[in-house]
Design a protein around this motif. Structure first.
Motif, PDB file in Angstrom:
ATOM      1  N   ASP A  42     -62.447 106.010 -42.491  1.00 21.53           N
ATOM      2  CA  ASP A  42     -63.940 105.911 -42.091  1.00 21.53           C
ATOM      3  C   ASP A  42     -64.591 107.089 -42.957  1.00 21.53           C
ATOM      4  O   ASP A  42     -63.996 107.842 -42.843  1.00 21.53           O
ATOM      5  CB  ASP A  42     -64.189 106.236 -40.514  1.00 21.53           C
ATOM      6  N   GLY A  43     -65.668 106.763 -43.645  1.00 17.51           N
ATOM      7  CA  GLY A  43     -66.412 107.531 -44.334  1.00 17.51           C
ATOM      8  C   GLY A  43     -65.786 107.807 -45.765  1.00 17.51           C
ATOM      9  O   GLY A  43     -67.029 108.416 -46.638  1.00 17.51           O
ATOM     10  N   LEU A  44     -64.977 107.242 -46.050  1.00 18.66           N
ATOM     11  CA  LEU A  44     -64.568 107.526 -47.380  1.00 18.66           C
ATOM     12  C   LEU A  44     -65.244 106.848 -48.525  1.00 18.66           C
ATOM     13  O   LEU A  44     -65.531 107.193 -49.538  1.00 18.66           O
ATOM     14  CB  LEU A  44     -62.912 107.432 -47.659  1.00 18.66           C
ATOM     15  N   LEU A  45     -65.296 105.365 -48.431  1.00 20.61           N
ATOM     16  CA  LEU A  45     -65.949 104.637 -49.375  1.00 20.61           C
ATOM     17  C   LEU A  45     -67.385 104.942 -49.464  1.00 20.61           C
ATOM     18  O   LEU A  45     -67.883 104.894 -50.507  1.00 20.61           O
ATOM     19  CB  LEU A  45     -65.906 103.106 -48.822  1.00 20.61           C
ATOM     20  N   GLU A  46     -68.074 105.181 -48.168  1.00 16.66           N
ATOM     21  CA  GLU A  46     -69.432 105.491 -48.579  1.00 16.66           C
ATOM     22  C   GLU A  46     -69.742 107.045 -49.455  1.00 16.66           C
ATOM     23  O   GLU A  46     -70.586 106.946 -50.379  1.00 16.66           O
ATOM     24  CB  GLU A  46     -69.909 105.917 -47.060  1.00 16.66           C
ATOM     25  N   VAL A  47     -68.737 107.829 -49.172  1.00 20.59           N
ATOM     26  CA  VAL A  47     -69.041 109.016 -49.928  1.00 20.59           C
ATOM     27  C   VAL A  47     -68.476 109.077 -51.551  1.00 20.59           C
ATOM     28  O   VAL A  47     -68.678 109.742 -52.261  1.00 20.59           O
ATOM     29  CB  VAL A  47     -68.291 110.405 -49.443  1.00 20.59           C
ATOM     30  N   SER A  48     -67.672 107.957 -51.611  1.00 18.92           N
ATOM     31  CA  SER A  48     -67.194 107.719 -53.040  1.00 18.92           C
ATOM     32  C   SER A  48     -68.199 106.863 -53.846  1.00 18.92           C
ATOM     33  O   SER A  48     -67.874 106.926 -55.005  1.00 18.92           O
ATOM     34  CB  SER A  48     -65.778 106.807 -52.842  1.00 18.92           C
ATOM     35  N   GLY A  49     -69.042 106.538 -53.321  1.00 15.39           N
ATOM     36  CA  GLY A  49     -70.101 105.662 -54.120  1.00 15.39           C
ATOM     37  C   GLY A  49     -69.865 104.242 -54.337  1.00 15.39           C
ATOM     38  O   GLY A  49     -70.415 103.543 -55.374  1.00 15.39           O
ATOM     39  N   TRP A  50     -68.804 103.598 -53.406  1.00 15.39           N
ATOM     40  CA  TRP A  50     -68.524 102.263 -53.564  1.00 15.39           C
ATOM     41  C   TRP A  50     -69.624 101.380 -53.388  1.00 15.39           C
ATOM     42  O   TRP A  50     -70.398 101.519 -52.513  1.00 15.39           O
ATOM     43  CB  TRP A  50     -67.403 101.969 -52.540  1.00 15.39           C
ATOM     44  N   TYR A  51     -69.695 100.460 -54.399  1.00 14.01           N
ATOM     45  CA  TYR A  51     -70.833  99.494 -54.197  1.00 14.01           C
ATOM     46  C   TYR A  51     -70.216  98.302 -53.553  1.00 14.01           C
ATOM     47  O   TYR A  51     -71.033  97.559 -52.460  1.00 14.01           O
ATOM     48  CB  TYR A  51     -71.393  98.966 -55.743  1.00 14.01           C
ATOM     49  N   GLY A  52     -68.911  97.637 -53.753  1.00 11.61           N
ATOM     50  CA  GLY A  52     -68.733  96.297 -53.343  1.00 11.61           C
ATOM     51  C   GLY A  52     -67.705  95.717 -54.123  1.00 11.61           C
ATOM     52  O   GLY A  52     -66.819  96.312 -54.544  1.00 11.61           O
ATOM     53  N   LYS A  53     -67.557  94.244 -54.128  1.00 13.22           N
ATOM     54  CA  LYS A  53     -66.524  93.404 -54.730  1.00 13.22           C
ATOM     55  C   LYS A  53     -66.942  92.417 -55.477  1.00 13.22           C
ATOM     56  O   LYS A  53     -68.453  91.741 -55.252  1.00 13.22           O
ATOM     57  CB  LYS A  53     -65.794  92.754 -53.710  1.00 13.22           C
ATOM     58  N   GLU A  54     -66.484  91.926 -56.357  1.00 12.24           N
ATOM     59  CA  GLU A  54     -67.031  90.653 -57.079  1.00 12.24           C
ATOM     60  C   GLU A  54     -65.852  89.860 -57.394  1.00 12.24           C
ATOM     61  O   GLU A  54     -64.815  90.191 -57.822  1.00 12.24           O
ATOM     62  CB  GLU A  54     -67.426  91.114 -58.691  1.00 12.24           C
ATOM     63  N   PHE A  55     -66.054  88.390 -56.828  1.00 11.78           N
ATOM     64  CA  PHE A  55     -65.167  87.554 -57.001  1.00 11.78           C
ATOM     65  C   PHE A  55     -65.528  86.256 -57.785  1.00 11.78           C
ATOM     66  O   PHE A  55     -66.362  85.464 -57.410  1.00 11.78           O
ATOM     67  CB  PHE A  55     -65.085  86.791 -55.533  1.00 11.78           C
ATOM     68  N   ALA A  56     -65.098  86.245 -59.030  1.00 11.08           N
ATOM     69  CA  ALA A  56     -65.498  85.546 -59.922  1.00 11.08           C
ATOM     70  C   ALA A  56     -64.858  84.122 -59.928  1.00 11.08           C
ATOM     71  O   ALA A  56     -65.686  83.072 -59.891  1.00 11.08           O
ATOM     72  CB  ALA A  56     -65.094  85.902 -61.363  1.00 11.08           C
ATOM     73  N   ASP A  57     -63.873  84.047 -59.404  1.00 11.76           N
ATOM     74  CA  ASP A  57     -63.175  82.874 -59.169  1.00 11.76           C
ATOM     75  C   ASP A  57     -61.761  83.215 -58.128  1.00 11.76           C
ATOM     76  O   ASP A  57     -61.455  84.327 -58.200  1.00 11.76           O
ATOM     77  CB  ASP A  57     -62.701  81.899 -60.373  1.00 11.76           C
ATOM     78  N   ALA A  58     -60.968  82.190 -57.924  1.00 18.54           N
ATOM     79  CA  ALA A  58     -59.715  82.655 -57.139  1.00 18.54           C
ATOM     80  C   ALA A  58     -58.838  83.399 -57.739  1.00 18.54           C
ATOM     81  O   ALA A  58     -58.282  84.365 -57.118  1.00 18.54           O
ATOM     82  CB  ALA A  58     -58.929  81.434 -56.688  1.00 18.54           C
ATOM     83  N   ASP A  59     -58.800  83.516 -59.276  1.00 14.83           N
ATOM     84  CA  ASP A  59     -57.785  84.237 -59.736  1.00 14.83           C
ATOM     85  C   ASP A  59     -58.309  85.537 -60.479  1.00 14.83           C
ATOM     86  O   ASP A  59     -57.665  86.325 -61.240  1.00 14.83           O
ATOM     87  CB  ASP A  59     -56.830  83.602 -60.884  1.00 14.83           C
ATOM     88  N   HIS A  60     -59.717  85.717 -60.436  1.00 16.87           N
ATOM     89  CA  HIS A  60     -60.296  86.785 -61.155  1.00 16.87           C
ATOM     90  C   HIS A  60     -61.238  87.773 -60.214  1.00 16.87           C
ATOM     91  O   HIS A  60     -62.493  87.280 -59.833  1.00 16.87           O
ATOM     92  CB  HIS A  60     -61.158  86.132 -62.237  1.00 16.87           C
TER      93      HIS A  60
END
Length: 173
Positions: free
Chosen positions: A47-65
């Motif tokens: 808890d709290g580690l992603l927020e302070v790290s500056g994490w934005y999110g994820k990107e799912f281009a397709d099932a393998d990328h």
């Protein structure tokens, strides 16, 4: 309780598990695209580690990328190689090391940039339900997703060595 602000403010881990289990599953095709993430504090060691790290999110281009870790801000997002992140160490240290940062702070994550996709999507059974999940290429981690609403997913990170899932939200960009 499914209000985003309430979830982002924190929830008991038992209630988070109950909520996750009550939500509808999603298919890989339904979650393709870029997502902005936020944490659901439950008392988990991460808890709290992603927020302070500056994490934005994820990107799912397709099932393998899949780019499992995006940092920065819209217009200047960059993918980070999760293999270069000490997630297992952070999980073990937990609250004893809550403000870990790479050299140079969050900007230090730029040293771990990658253009290569570092995960893939599959439909996986977790807690009795088959739903879309993100499988990391180089780490013993699977992120499982259920639908909170049309544009929001509740994620449960299943990290080897962690007693309970780490919960987070993804909102479609």
């Amino acid at each position: 309780m499914t209000d985003l602000a309430d979830l982002q403010a924190g929830i008991d881990v038992d209630r988070a598990e109950e909520l996750f289990d009550s939500l509808a599953s999603v298919t890989v095709e339904e979650i393709l695209g870029r997502w902005h993430g936020s944490e659901v504090p439950t008392g988990h060691p991460m808890d709290g580690l992603l927020e302070v790290s500056g994490w934005y999110g994820k990107e799912f281009a397709d099932a393998d990328h899949v780019h499992p870790l995006l940092f920065g801000t819209p217009g200047s997002l960059y993918a980070v190689n999760p293999k270069l992140m000490p997630l297992g160490t952070l999980n073990r240290l937990g609250p004893r090391f809550p403000r870990w940062m790479p050299p140079g702070g969050a900007a230090g994550f730029r040293l771990a940039r990658t253009r290569k996709h570092r995960a893939r999507l599959r439909e996986v059974r977790f807690r009795g339900t088959v739903s879309a999940a993100m499988v990391y290429d180089d780490l013993p981690i699977i992120d499982h997703f259920h639908r909170l609403d049309e544009n929001t997913l509740l994620g449960a990170m299943d990290l080897r060595g962690s007693q309970r899932p780490y919960f987070f939200l993804l909102e479609r960009d």
